[in-house]
Design a protein around this motif. Structure first.
Motif, PDB file in Angstrom:
ATOM      1  N   TYR A   1       2.293  33.096  15.958  1.00 47.34           N
ATOM      2  CA  TYR A   1       1.791  34.430  16.284  1.00 47.34           C
ATOM      3  C   TYR A   1       1.429  34.457  17.758  1.00 47.34           C
ATOM      4  CZ  TYR A   1       1.880  35.317  11.342  1.00 47.34           C
ATOM      5  OH  TYR A   1       2.314  35.497  10.052  1.00 47.34           O
ATOM      6  N   THR A   2       1.990  35.429  18.492  1.00 48.35           N
ATOM      7  CA  THR A   2       1.852  35.464  19.948  1.00 48.35           C
ATOM      8  C   THR A   2       1.354  36.826  20.412  1.00 48.35           C
ATOM      9  OG1 THR A   2       4.124  36.238  20.279  1.00 48.35           O
ATOM     10  CG2 THR A   2       3.793  33.859  20.147  1.00 48.35           C
ATOM     11  N   GLY A   3       0.608  36.814  21.495  1.00 43.00           N
ATOM     12  CA  GLY A   3       0.141  38.054  22.080  1.00 43.00           C
ATOM     13  C   GLY A   3      -0.061  37.898  23.568  1.00 43.00           C
ATOM     14  N   VAL A   4      -0.167  39.018  24.257  1.00 42.26           N
ATOM     15  CA  VAL A   4      -0.377  39.007  25.699  1.00 42.26           C
ATOM     16  C   VAL A   4      -1.657  39.764  26.037  1.00 42.26           C
ATOM     17  CG1 VAL A   4       2.077  38.779  26.219  1.00 42.26           C
ATOM     18  CG2 VAL A   4       1.072  41.050  26.068  1.00 42.26           C
ATOM     19  N   GLY A   5      -2.239  39.411  27.172  1.00 42.49           N
ATOM     20  CA  GLY A   5      -3.456  40.060  27.630  1.00 42.49           C
ATOM     21  C   GLY A   5      -4.692  39.232  27.349  1.00 42.49           C
ATOM     22  N   GLU A   6      -5.820  39.755  27.765  1.00 37.83           N
ATOM     23  CA  GLU A   6      -7.080  39.017  27.702  1.00 37.83           C
ATOM     24  C   GLU A   6      -7.861  39.202  26.405  1.00 37.83           C
ATOM     25  OE1 GLU A   6      -9.525  39.397  31.165  1.00 37.83           O
ATOM     26  OE2 GLU A   6      -7.826  39.062  32.523  1.00 37.83           O
ATOM     27  N   LYS A   7      -7.356  40.029  25.480  1.00 38.11           N
ATOM     28  CA  LYS A   7      -8.060  40.259  24.219  1.00 38.11           C
ATOM     29  C   LYS A   7      -7.232  39.735  23.059  1.00 38.11           C
ATOM     30  CE  LYS A   7     -10.386  43.722  21.498  1.00 38.11           C
ATOM     31  NZ  LYS A   7      -9.865  44.324  20.342  1.00 38.11           N
ATOM     32  N   ILE A   8      -7.813  38.836  22.280  1.00 36.24           N
ATOM     33  CA  ILE A   8      -7.137  38.303  21.103  1.00 36.24           C
ATOM     34  C   ILE A   8      -7.244  39.332  19.981  1.00 36.24           C
ATOM     35  CG2 ILE A   8      -7.140  36.490  19.362  1.00 36.24           C
ATOM     36  CD1 ILE A   8      -8.574  34.705  21.391  1.00 36.24           C
ATOM     37  N   ASP A   9      -6.107  39.680  19.397  1.00 37.65           N
ATOM     38  CA  ASP A   9      -6.107  40.599  18.266  1.00 37.65           C
ATOM     39  C   ASP A   9      -4.956  40.205  17.346  1.00 37.65           C
ATOM     40  OD1 ASP A   9      -6.093  42.623  16.405  1.00 37.65           O
ATOM     41  OD2 ASP A   9      -5.854  44.244  17.865  1.00 37.65           O
ATOM     42  N   PHE A  10      -5.275  39.475  16.278  1.00 38.39           N
ATOM     43  CA  PHE A  10      -4.234  39.001  15.367  1.00 38.39           C
ATOM     44  C   PHE A  10      -3.393  40.156  14.840  1.00 38.39           C
ATOM     45  CE2 PHE A  10      -2.539  37.759  11.230  1.00 38.39           C
ATOM     46  CZ  PHE A  10      -1.847  36.608  11.582  1.00 38.39           C
ATOM     47  N   ASN A  11      -4.010  41.319  14.636  1.00 37.42           N
ATOM     48  CA  ASN A  11      -3.270  42.474  14.118  1.00 37.42           C
ATOM     49  C   ASN A  11      -2.216  42.976  15.100  1.00 37.42           C
ATOM     50  OD1 ASN A  11      -4.730  42.528  11.674  1.00 37.42           O
ATOM     51  ND2 ASN A  11      -6.418  43.546  12.721  1.00 37.42           N
ATOM     52  N   ALA A  12      -2.346  42.647  16.378  1.00 42.28           N
ATOM     53  CA  ALA A  12      -1.367  43.048  17.390  1.00 42.28           C
ATOM     54  C   ALA A  12      -0.407  41.910  17.731  1.00 42.28           C
ATOM     55  CB  ALA A  12      -2.092  43.508  18.655  1.00 42.28           C
ATOM     56  N   ALA A  13      -0.593  40.752  17.111  1.00 41.72           N
ATOM     57  CA  ALA A  13       0.251  39.592  17.409  1.00 41.72           C
ATOM     58  C   ALA A  13       1.682  39.823  16.939  1.00 41.72           C
ATOM     59  CB  ALA A  13      -0.318  38.344  16.741  1.00 41.72           C
ATOM     60  N   VAL A  14       2.612  39.262  17.679  1.00 41.94           N
ATOM     61  CA  VAL A  14       4.030  39.325  17.317  1.00 41.94           C
ATOM     62  C   VAL A  14       4.397  37.998  16.659  1.00 41.94           C
ATOM     63  CG1 VAL A  14       6.387  39.528  18.201  1.00 41.94           C
ATOM     64  CG2 VAL A  14       4.544  40.891  19.227  1.00 41.94           C
ATOM     65  N   PRO A  15       4.818  38.032  15.382  1.00 44.50           N
ATOM     66  CA  PRO A  15       5.192  36.784  14.706  1.00 44.50           C
ATOM     67  C   PRO A  15       6.590  36.336  15.121  1.00 44.50           C
ATOM     68  CG  PRO A  15       5.355  38.624  13.175  1.00 44.50           C
ATOM     69  CD  PRO A  15       4.844  39.181  14.480  1.00 44.50           C
ATOM     70  N   LEU A  16       6.702  35.064  15.486  1.00 40.97           N
ATOM     71  CA  LEU A  16       7.992  34.486  15.845  1.00 40.97           C
ATOM     72  C   LEU A  16       8.314  33.389  14.846  1.00 40.97           C
ATOM     73  CD1 LEU A  16       7.557  34.189  19.722  1.00 40.97           C
ATOM     74  CD2 LEU A  16       8.732  35.987  18.434  1.00 40.97           C
ATOM     75  N   LYS A  17       9.410  33.549  14.113  1.00 43.46           N
ATOM     76  CA  LYS A  17       9.792  32.573  13.089  1.00 43.46           C
ATOM     77  C   LYS A  17      10.527  31.388  13.725  1.00 43.46           C
ATOM     78  CE  LYS A  17      14.142  34.808  12.005  1.00 43.46           C
ATOM     79  NZ  LYS A  17      14.997  35.347  10.994  1.00 43.46           N
ATOM     80  N   GLU A  18      10.784  30.377  12.909  1.00 41.37           N
ATOM     81  CA  GLU A  18      11.505  29.187  13.361  1.00 41.37           C
ATOM     82  C   GLU A  18      12.788  29.585  14.071  1.00 41.37           C
ATOM     83  OE1 GLU A  18      12.125  26.568  10.033  1.00 41.37           O
ATOM     84  OE2 GLU A  18       9.975  26.403   9.660  1.00 41.37           O
ATOM     85  N   GLY A  19      13.034  28.925  15.198  1.00 37.69           N
ATOM     86  CA  GLY A  19      14.218  29.209  15.992  1.00 37.69           C
ATOM     87  C   GLY A  19      13.992  30.251  17.070  1.00 37.69           C
ATOM     88  N   SER A  20      12.857  30.956  17.032  1.00 37.08           N
ATOM     89  CA  SER A  20      12.566  31.987  18.029  1.00 37.08           C
ATOM     90  C   SER A  20      12.209  31.355  19.370  1.00 37.08           C
ATOM     91  CB  SER A  20      11.403  32.865  17.566  1.00 37.08           C
ATOM     92  OG  SER A  20      11.733  33.546  16.382  1.00 37.08           O
ATOM     93  N   TYR A  21      12.440  32.118  20.431  1.00 39.67           N
ATOM     94  CA  TYR A  21      12.172  31.685  21.806  1.00 39.67           C
ATOM     95  C   TYR A  21      11.224  32.673  22.459  1.00 39.67           C
ATOM     96  CZ  TYR A  21      12.975  31.525  26.861  1.00 39.67           C
ATOM     97  OH  TYR A  21      12.797  31.488  28.225  1.00 39.67           O
ATOM     98  N   MET A  22      10.361  32.156  23.351  1.00 36.76           N
ATOM     99  CA  MET A  22       9.489  33.015  24.153  1.00 36.76           C
ATOM    100  C   MET A  22       9.323  32.400  25.529  1.00 36.76           C
ATOM    101  SD  MET A  22       5.637  34.356  23.369  1.00 36.76           S
ATOM    102  CE  MET A  22       4.857  35.562  24.427  1.00 36.76           C
ATOM    103  N   LEU A  23       9.453  33.232  26.567  1.00 42.20           N
ATOM    104  CA  LEU A  23       9.158  32.807  27.928  1.00 42.20           C
ATOM    105  C   LEU A  23       7.709  33.146  28.227  1.00 42.20           C
ATOM    106  CD1 LEU A  23       9.847  31.908  30.848  1.00 42.20           C
ATOM    107  CD2 LEU A  23      10.488  34.307  31.271  1.00 42.20           C
ATOM    108  N   HIS A  24       6.969  32.160  28.691  1.00 44.64           N
ATOM    109  CA  HIS A  24       5.635  32.404  29.237  1.00 44.64           C
ATOM    110  C   HIS A  24       5.806  32.406  30.754  1.00 44.64           C
ATOM    111  CE1 HIS A  24       3.345  30.584  25.564  1.00 44.64           C
ATOM    112  NE2 HIS A  24       3.775  31.806  25.340  1.00 44.64           N
TER     113      HIS A  24
END
Length: 166
Positions: free
Chosen positions: A99-122
């Protein structure tokens, strides 16, 4: 302290102290012509707390110049607090749903779920947070060191509405 808060603190320590920890690299002994083979169960995961979130340095060293490969393991319910890295990092989910999110506030309800095999650039200096839901997650990260991690924003995991570990 709650298990969730302990897990969140542990992830921060893993991310922030990985370069300072003496983490065993896979041995090149027995390597064939410089090739290294590593089965998932051979990854040398270490946790600064002895339990909870952990990291395995697979190749290189994030605190030194050059390419590195690390794996971060989040137990159920563990997540990082908002932070950013000084260099780009390329993350691939190799186990579970991350579960991933951006910004300074943690909000699990706004998190984007990435399943196995998914990629994300930080991207360098991009504030983000991430972690596991109800199942363990392993993420492989590739970057170029040296890299630093800076914590920002909220640090109180109890107010983040992240699911409790089961």
């Amino acid at each position: 302290m709650s298990k969730l808060l302990n897990a969140s603190i542990g992830v921060g320590l893993v991310i922030g102290l990985a370069g300072a920890l003496e983490i065993a690299l896979p041995s090149r002994a027995g390597a064939e012509n410089g090739f290294i083979r590593l089965l998932p169960e051979q990854a040398p995961f270490k946790s600064p707390l002895g339990a909870g979130p952990s990291q395995a340095i697979i190749y290189g060293d994030p605190s030194k110049p050059g390419i590195y490969v690390v794996r971060n393991r989040f137990p159920p319910g563990a997540h990082s607090n908002p932070h950013f890295h000084s260099q780009d990092r390329h993350a691939t989910v190799i186990k579970g749903v991350w579960y991933t999110g951006v910004g300074e506030k943690i909000d699990f309800n706004a998190a984007v779920p990435l399943k196995e095999g998914s990629y994300m650039l930080h991207p360098a200096n991009g504030v983000h947070w991430d972690g596991a839901g109800e199942e363990e997650v392993v993420v492989q990260i590739i970057g170029v060191g040296p890299v630093t991690t800076t914590q920002v924003g909220a640090t109180d995991a109890q107010n983040s509405n992240w699911p409790k570990p089961k």
